[in-house]
Design a protein around this motif. Structure first.
Motif, PDB file in Angstrom:
ATOM      1  N   GLY A  58      15.179   1.553   8.944  1.00  0.00           N
ATOM      2  CA  GLY A  58      14.213   2.367   8.636  1.00  0.00           C
ATOM      3  C   GLY A  58      13.666   2.824   7.107  1.00  0.00           C
ATOM      4  N   ALA A  59      14.689   2.651   6.264  1.00  0.00           N
ATOM      5  CA  ALA A  59      14.624   2.989   4.928  1.00  0.00           C
ATOM      6  C   ALA A  59      14.048   1.700   4.401  1.00  0.00           C
ATOM      7  N   LEU A  60      14.373   0.634   4.654  1.00  0.00           N
ATOM      8  CA  LEU A  60      13.858  -0.749   4.135  1.00  0.00           C
ATOM      9  C   LEU A  60      12.286  -0.819   4.394  1.00  0.00           C
ATOM     10  N   ALA A  61      12.170  -0.570   5.867  1.00  0.00           N
ATOM     11  CA  ALA A  61      10.709  -0.507   6.190  1.00  0.00           C
ATOM     12  C   ALA A  61       9.734   0.483   5.483  1.00  0.00           C
ATOM     13  N   ALA A  62      10.365   1.585   4.987  1.00  0.00           N
ATOM     14  CA  ALA A  62       9.738   2.528   4.149  1.00  0.00           C
ATOM     15  C   ALA A  62       9.364   2.062   2.846  1.00  0.00           C
ATOM     16  N   LEU A  63      10.286   1.226   2.109  1.00  0.00           N
ATOM     17  CA  LEU A  63      10.152   0.657   0.979  1.00  0.00           C
ATOM     18  C   LEU A  63       9.228  -0.679   0.908  1.00  0.00           C
ATOM     19  N   SER A  64       9.242  -1.248   2.162  1.00  0.00           N
ATOM     20  CA  SER A  64       8.330  -2.399   2.415  1.00  0.00           C
ATOM     21  C   SER A  64       6.990  -1.961   2.535  1.00  0.00           C
ATOM     22  N   ALA A  65       6.656  -0.942   3.198  1.00  0.00           N
ATOM     23  CA  ALA A  65       5.415  -0.264   3.543  1.00  0.00           C
ATOM     24  C   ALA A  65       4.748   0.313   1.991  1.00  0.00           C
ATOM     25  N   ALA A  66       5.546   0.986   1.473  1.00  0.00           N
ATOM     26  CA  ALA A  66       5.080   1.494   0.084  1.00  0.00           C
ATOM     27  C   ALA A  66       4.541   0.294  -0.890  1.00  0.00           C
ATOM     28  N   VAL A  67       5.412  -0.943  -0.908  1.00  0.00           N
ATOM     29  CA  VAL A  67       5.164  -1.936  -1.782  1.00  0.00           C
ATOM     30  C   VAL A  67       3.720  -2.632  -1.290  1.00  0.00           C
ATOM     31  N   TRP A  68       3.742  -2.907  -0.059  1.00  0.00           N
ATOM     32  CA  TRP A  68       2.700  -3.674   0.301  1.00  0.00           C
ATOM     33  C   TRP A  68       1.231  -2.731   0.536  1.00  0.00           C
ATOM     34  N   PHE A  69       1.376  -1.521   0.801  1.00  0.00           N
ATOM     35  CA  PHE A  69       0.339  -0.719   0.745  1.00  0.00           C
ATOM     36  C   PHE A  69      -0.188  -0.639  -0.931  1.00  0.00           C
ATOM     37  N   ASP A  70       0.568  -0.510  -1.979  1.00  0.00           N
ATOM     38  CA  ASP A  70       0.221  -0.440  -3.174  1.00  0.00           C
ATOM     39  C   ASP A  70      -0.467  -1.927  -3.391  1.00  0.00           C
ATOM     40  N   PHE A  71       0.205  -3.099  -2.920  1.00  0.00           N
ATOM     41  CA  PHE A  71      -0.356  -4.350  -3.480  1.00  0.00           C
ATOM     42  C   PHE A  71      -1.727  -4.745  -2.808  1.00  0.00           C
ATOM     43  N   PHE A  72      -1.824  -4.214  -1.571  1.00  0.00           N
ATOM     44  CA  PHE A  72      -2.967  -4.655  -0.761  1.00  0.00           C
ATOM     45  C   PHE A  72      -4.003  -3.596  -0.452  1.00  0.00           C
ATOM     46  N   LEU A  73      -3.579  -2.475  -0.436  1.00  0.00           N
ATOM     47  CA  LEU A  73      -4.564  -1.502  -0.171  1.00  0.00           C
ATOM     48  C   LEU A  73      -5.139  -0.227  -1.161  1.00  0.00           C
ATOM     49  N   THR A  74      -4.629  -0.450  -2.204  1.00  0.00           N
ATOM     50  CA  THR A  74      -4.908   0.264  -3.581  1.00  0.00           C
ATOM     51  C   THR A  74      -5.484  -0.465  -4.660  1.00  0.00           C
ATOM     52  N   ARG A  75      -6.442   0.164  -5.268  1.00  0.00           N
ATOM     53  CA  ARG A  75      -7.046  -0.664  -6.425  1.00  0.00           C
ATOM     54  C   ARG A  75      -6.335  -0.612  -7.562  1.00  0.00           C
ATOM     55  N   PRO A  76      -6.008  -1.553  -8.552  1.00  0.00           N
ATOM     56  CA  PRO A  76      -6.805  -2.984  -8.259  1.00  0.00           C
ATOM     57  C   PRO A  76      -5.731  -3.548  -7.381  1.00  0.00           C
ATOM     58  N   TYR A  77      -6.472  -4.402  -6.296  1.00  0.00           N
ATOM     59  CA  TYR A  77      -5.720  -5.199  -5.115  1.00  0.00           C
ATOM     60  C   TYR A  77      -4.882  -6.262  -5.931  1.00  0.00           C
ATOM     61  N   GLN A  78      -4.126  -6.578  -4.840  1.00  0.00           N
ATOM     62  CA  GLN A  78      -3.005  -7.594  -5.494  1.00  0.00           C
ATOM     63  C   GLN A  78      -2.444  -7.177  -6.631  1.00  0.00           C
ATOM     64  N   SER A  79      -2.075  -6.375  -6.914  1.00  0.00           N
ATOM     65  CA  SER A  79      -1.379  -5.969  -7.893  1.00  0.00           C
ATOM     66  C   SER A  79      -0.440  -4.545  -7.887  1.00  0.00           C
ATOM     67  N   ILE A  80       0.580  -4.482  -8.477  1.00  0.00           N
ATOM     68  CA  ILE A  80       1.355  -3.494  -8.378  1.00  0.00           C
ATOM     69  C   ILE A  80       0.964  -2.248  -9.239  1.00  0.00           C
ATOM     70  N   THR A  90      -0.249   8.962  -2.895  1.00  0.00           N
ATOM     71  CA  THR A  90      -0.165   8.508  -1.494  1.00  0.00           C
ATOM     72  C   THR A  90       0.911   7.793  -1.392  1.00  0.00           C
ATOM     73  N   VAL A  91       1.246   6.738  -2.216  1.00  0.00           N
ATOM     74  CA  VAL A  91       2.113   6.003  -2.281  1.00  0.00           C
ATOM     75  C   VAL A  91       3.664   6.669  -2.195  1.00  0.00           C
ATOM     76  N   VAL A  92       3.726   7.463  -3.038  1.00  0.00           N
ATOM     77  CA  VAL A  92       5.005   8.191  -3.216  1.00  0.00           C
ATOM     78  C   VAL A  92       5.446   9.134  -2.007  1.00  0.00           C
ATOM     79  N   LEU A  93       3.967   9.650  -1.321  1.00  0.00           N
ATOM     80  CA  LEU A  93       4.413  10.365  -0.034  1.00  0.00           C
ATOM     81  C   LEU A  93       4.462   9.508   1.095  1.00  0.00           C
ATOM     82  N   LEU A  94       3.935   8.395   0.937  1.00  0.00           N
ATOM     83  CA  LEU A  94       4.409   7.308   1.984  1.00  0.00           C
ATOM     84  C   LEU A  94       5.721   7.037   1.954  1.00  0.00           C
ATOM     85  N   LEU A  95       6.365   6.688   0.736  1.00  0.00           N
ATOM     86  CA  LEU A  95       7.815   6.342   0.618  1.00  0.00           C
ATOM     87  C   LEU A  95       8.653   7.549   1.268  1.00  0.00           C
TER      88      LEU A  95
END
Length: 250
Positions: A58-80, A90-95
């Motif tokens: 579950g913790a790994l899923a939370a970390l993975s979700a935060a990373v891919w949310f940042d990379f794909f769903l926040t501007r600038p896209y395809q960037s950390i 939002t990213v911090v709260l998601l994690l």
């Protein structure tokens, strides 16, 4: 136990791949849905993974979700990188929410497993006691317990030796611990030893014989399972203690 380990492996794989796949599915909607809604969808994935597996998954899923949310769903896209303060929050709260929810989901799953397991253990003890009360032969109780031990502890084989104490095999003690020689053997960490294990059967304080357990090396029966095994062995011992003298001498 093997089933639980396989499920945990699947959960880790889902923790790595699930958030990524869901983030990719959400790509066409990232302009029409708010960041909060996108994050909540990913939280659902975290809960599913935690319920399937364990806390680390579950913790790994939370970390993975935060990373891919940042990379794909926040501007600038395809960037950390994140330019908007609201997206950072939002990213911090998601994690944070993902980690908290994963703990709750994993705990709920664990409590459910324990409840089901306890019911199964009680059923074994009850069925054996009922058989002991109505059986015309102590051997029938011994045979029943031998089969129960094989299933309960996932043994390769199990036999009963009447009144025999030959050798010094590893012993499953009355408190559920395991001793090899004079040393305690950590079953939870090391699994069963390779040689047969002795489980003594007592009736009214009198030694009646022993079950010789042939374990699968590496299996790790829980302390609860081992304590139930001791209880079943003592039920067989009690049946032997009340048997006719000629039957005990077999």
């Amino acid at each position: 136990m093997r089933g639980h380990r396989r499920r945990d492996v699947v959960a880790v794989a889902a923790a790595l791949a699930g958030p990524l796949l869901v983030a990719l599915v959400l790509l066409p909607f990232r302009s029409s849905l708010s960041s909060t809604n996108l994050a909540l969808i990913l939280v659902v994935v975290i809960v599913a993974v935690a319920a399937l597996g364990n806390r680390p998954a579950g913790a790994l899923a939370a970390l993975s979700a935060a990373v891919w949310f940042d990379f794909f769903l926040t501007r600038p896209y395809q960037s950390i990188l994140i330019h908007r303060a609201a997206d950072v929050q939002t990213v911090v709260l998601l994690l944070a929410v993902g980690l908290a929810v994963s703990q709750l989901a994993a705990r709920a799953r664990r409590l459910k497993v324990i409840a089901v397991t306890d019911a199964a253990y009680l059923a074994r003890i009850h069925d054996t006691a009922r058989l002991a009360q109505g059986a015309t032969s102590a051997d029938a109780v011994v045979d029943h317990v031998r089969e129960e031990l094989g299933d309960l502890l996932h043994l390769r084989a199990c036999r009963f030796e009447y009144g025999s104490l030959l050798g010094h095999p590893p012993r499953l003690e009355q408190d559920g611990s395991l001793t090899v020689g004079r040393r305690r053997w950590e079953v939870e960490r090391r699994g069963w030893p390779e040689e047969d294990v002795e489980l003594r059967a007592f009736g009214n304080g009198h030694f009646q014989g022993r079950f010789m357990l042939s374990p699968v090396p590496g299996e790790r029966p829980s302390l609860q399972a081992r304590l139930v095994a001791v209880t079943l062995a003592d039920q067989a011992g009690a049946a032997l203690d009340t048997a006719a003298p000629e039957e005990r001498e077999q």
